[in-house]
Design an enzyme around this catalytic site. Structure first.
Site, PDB file in Angstrom:
ATOM      1  N   ASP A   1       0.805  -1.230   0.000  1.00 52.52           N
ATOM      2  CA  ASP A   1       0.000   0.000   0.000  1.00 52.52           C
ATOM      3  C   ASP A   1       0.833   1.272   0.000  1.00 52.52           C
ATOM      4  O   ASP A   1       1.954   1.314   0.488  1.00 52.52           O
ATOM      5  CB  ASP A   1      -0.957   0.011   1.201  1.00 52.52           C
ATOM      6  CG  ASP A   1      -0.251  -0.129   2.536  1.00 52.52           C
ATOM      7  OD1 ASP A   1       0.714  -0.933   2.637  1.00 52.52           O
ATOM      8  OD2 ASP A   1      -0.645   0.560   3.498  1.00 52.52           O
TER       9      ASP A   1
ATOM     10  N   GLU B   1      -0.822  -1.853   5.183  1.00 51.97           N
ATOM     11  CA  GLU B   1       0.069  -1.788   6.347  1.00 51.97           C
ATOM     12  C   GLU B   1      -0.075  -0.458   7.058  1.00 51.97           C
ATOM     13  O   GLU B   1       0.096  -0.369   8.264  1.00 51.97           O
ATOM     14  CB  GLU B   1       1.527  -1.999   5.917  1.00 51.97           C
ATOM     15  CG  GLU B   1       2.482  -2.281   7.083  1.00 51.97           C
ATOM     16  CD  GLU B   1       2.807  -1.049   7.910  1.00 51.97           C
ATOM     17  OE1 GLU B   1       3.000  -1.204   9.136  1.00 51.97           O
ATOM     18  OE2 GLU B   1       2.867   0.061   7.362  1.00 51.97           O
ATOM     19  N   GLU B   2      -0.377   0.603   6.284  1.00 49.94           N
ATOM     20  CA  GLU B   2      -0.417   1.954   6.869  1.00 49.94           C
ATOM     21  C   GLU B   2      -1.704   2.228   7.637  1.00 49.94           C
ATOM     22  O   GLU B   2      -1.997   3.369   7.975  1.00 49.94           O
ATOM     23  CB  GLU B   2      -0.242   3.010   5.774  1.00 49.94           C
ATOM     24  CG  GLU B   2       1.076   2.920   5.007  1.00 49.94           C
ATOM     25  CD  GLU B   2       2.272   3.408   5.812  1.00 49.94           C
ATOM     26  OE1 GLU B   2       2.085   3.805   6.976  1.00 49.94           O
ATOM     27  OE2 GLU B   2       3.380   3.368   5.266  1.00 49.94           O
TER      28      GLU B   2
ATOM     29  N   ARG C   1      18.059  -5.477  14.264  1.00 52.38           N
ATOM     30  CA  ARG C   1      18.059  -5.311  15.707  1.00 52.38           C
ATOM     31  C   ARG C   1      17.382  -6.525  16.354  1.00 52.38           C
ATOM     32  O   ARG C   1      16.201  -6.771  16.106  1.00 52.38           O
ATOM     33  CB  ARG C   1      17.288  -4.045  16.086  1.00 52.38           C
ATOM     34  CG  ARG C   1      17.167  -3.854  17.574  1.00 52.38           C
ATOM     35  CD  ARG C   1      16.563  -2.531  17.976  1.00 52.38           C
ATOM     36  NE  ARG C   1      16.718  -2.404  19.409  1.00 52.38           N
ATOM     37  CZ  ARG C   1      17.836  -2.011  20.015  1.00 52.38           C
ATOM     38  NH1 ARG C   1      18.865  -1.642  19.291  1.00 52.38           N
ATOM     39  NH2 ARG C   1      17.929  -1.988  21.323  1.00 52.38           N
TER      40      ARG C   1
ATOM     41  N   HIS D   1       7.620   8.626   4.479  1.00 46.79           N
ATOM     42  CA  HIS D   1       6.355   9.336   4.687  1.00 46.79           C
ATOM     43  C   HIS D   1       6.413  10.794   4.235  1.00 46.79           C
ATOM     44  O   HIS D   1       5.393  11.470   4.223  1.00 46.79           O
ATOM     45  CB  HIS D   1       5.845   9.273   6.141  1.00 46.79           C
ATOM     46  CG  HIS D   1       5.259   7.948   6.510  1.00 46.79           C
ATOM     47  ND1 HIS D   1       4.216   7.795   7.397  1.00 46.79           N
ATOM     48  CD2 HIS D   1       5.568   6.700   6.092  1.00 46.79           C
ATOM     49  CE1 HIS D   1       3.920   6.509   7.511  1.00 46.79           C
ATOM     50  NE2 HIS D   1       4.737   5.817   6.735  1.00 46.79           N
TER      51      HIS D   1
END
Ligand SMILES: [Zn+2]
Ligand SMILES: [Zn+2]
Length: 475
Positions: A143, A209-210, A254, A444
């Protein structure tokens, strides 16, 4: 603006914090999710560059060289796919074109494809012919964001669509076009080397996802609800995210907690309308709202152990009134909570409600607090699996180019997949060499720019991790 009906009424109350540009910026502020990751949101002069990891590269097998050769051969087509998707971006649950293009590609390659999972998602499987082995899921999100593109590119997006009742520009401002193209290329290279592949690969192409407006549940959570991990059930899941915070050619990872939870709340303060020159004749919801906002900050600064782990509570919108001399009936605000700790998440959610309601009551008004149901939990990379896969990333990145990412407070709904099975989510640098990754527009931003030389290391990383996790190519 996003899109809660209460915030869209024609005579919407308007107040100091309501900047004139909210129409577009308000959108971004309202998006509960900011996937991207660590370093990304900490850009600026004070941000630290992620330090190199001390992990030694794993030794290479002949299969790795063969995969690298196939990866280099497909690089041009992968970039062409990325540009095509970039020029034709689609918002969450609207990824019809992208999904159809990916599904056709996967079917040509011999994958078994299930489509329309969680509206536009795909689940595709391929069984290796190199012997028994584990089942491994690889995930990409498809998306775009309601952001009008400001990057000067021949394939820049000019797309517009309706979102929350308003026409908006659409852009792949988070780089999910890259994720989709990389996983399409991964799919093809894996299929070409199927004779060497052990076990089974499950590809997940997910929508939304957003996050979605109005609390709608979608994306990873809905894909799992609709059986994405049921048949076959993966033993592990890998995903990646391109980030502005790393130079193209570098990778980041990480172990353990890597992305925060994200929850959006709305507070409506009910007062009683009166003339601005006669405030004693009513109850001022704006003054009550101001008190609530100040008090909410003391939850984070005075009621939780900020040394133990980070959390953030931000009020991003405050609307009330439409004239200087009229005290309105209502004021409305909304904001976001980010944390790594589930107990703290529940504590702060409860305290926001208690503090808001009690302040309003003490000032003769009333506050209604609601938390949207489509928040994301925090995301952790499985420590053991991450340690196991890090040498594969080090092998792909090469000397000094694998970075240890700092924890950040962005969120990512890969969290749902990595709660279901052990997961590893890593970062792929896409800022052009020579630029300072701390100073460029972040994911973004309408000016987020991808240096496409970063895509090949992302593809190679996926391929090496598949080979190493499944034990493919081991004599
Ligand atoms: Zn993202
Ligand atoms: Zn994002």
């Amino acid at each position: 603006m996003f899109l809660r009906p209460a915030l869209q009424r024609p005579a919407r109350p308007r107040l100091v914090a309501d900047a004139p540009t909210t129409s577009r910026r308000g959108f971004l502020a309202a998006c509960a999710c900011a996937c991207a990751l660590p370093a990304v949101l900490s850009s600026g002069a004070n941000a630290q560059m992620p330090p190199p990891s001390s992990i030694a590269p794993a030794p290479a097998r002949p299969l790795h060289a063969a995969l690298d050769e196939s990866a280099r051969a497909i690089e041009g087509r992968m970039i062409a796919w990325r540009r095509d998707i970039h020029q034709n971006p689609e918002l969450g649950n609207q990824e019809v074109r992208t999904s159809a293009m990916v599904a056709a590609h996967l079917r040509t390659l011999g994958y078994t494809v299930r489509d329309k999972v969680a509206v536009t998602g795909l689940v595709a499987t391929l069984k290796g012919e190199g012997g028994p082995g584990p089942t491994l899921a690889l995930r990409a999100d498809m998306d775009a964001l309601p952001v009008p593109e400001e990057v000067d590119l021949p394939f820049a997006s000019r797309a517009k669509t309706m979102w929350g009742g308003q026409e908006v520009g659409v852009m792949h401002a988070c780089g999910h076009d890259c994720h989709t193209a990389i996983l399409m290329a991964t799919a093809e290279v894996i299929a070409r080397h199927r004779a060497d592949l052990r076990g089974t690969v499950v590809l997940i192409f997910q929508p939304a996802e957003e996050n979605l407006p109005d609390g709608e549940i979608g994306g990873a959570r809905r894909m799992l609800d609709e059986g994405a991990f049921n048949d076959p059930k993966p033993d592990a899941v890998f995903g990646l995210h391109v980030v502005s915070g790393l130079t193209a050619g570098t990778l980041g990872y990480r172990p353990g907690p890597a992305a925060a939870s994200a929850d959006e709340f709305t507070i409506t303060v009910h007062g009683r309308q009166t003339h601005g020159a006669r405030p004693w004749g009513g109850v001022d919801p704006i003054v009550i709202g101001a008190q609530i906002i100040s008090a909410l900050q003391t939850i984070q600064s005075r009621q939780v152990d900020s040394g133990a782990s980070p959390s953030v509570l931000t009020v991003g919108q405050f609307h009330g009134g439409n004239r200087s001399n009229i005290i309105p009936d209502r004021a409305m605000m909304n904001g976001t909570l980010r944390t790594y700790d589930e107990e703290r998440r529940q504590f702060i959610m409860r305290r926001v409600k208690e503090v808001s309601e009690s302040i309003a009551q003490g000032m003769d008004g009333r506050a209604e607090v609601s938390w949207l149901p489509n928040g994301y939990p925090s995301m952790a990379n499985d420590p053991t699996l991450t340690q196991r896969m890090a040498p594969s990333l080090a092998r792909v990145a090469g000397e000094g180019a694998l970075r240890m990412m700092p924890p950040g407070l962005a969120a990512e709904d890969f969290a749902y997949f990595s709660k279901a099975v052990p997961g590893v989510f890593f970062n792929v640098g896409v800022t052009a060499p020579g630029l300072d990754p701390r100073q460029v527009p972040t994911n973004h931003s309408p000016r987020f720019r991808v240096d496409e030389s970063g895509l090949l290391p992302g593809l190679r990383a996926m391929l090496h991790m598949v080979a190493d996790y499944t034990g493919s190519g081991v004599a």
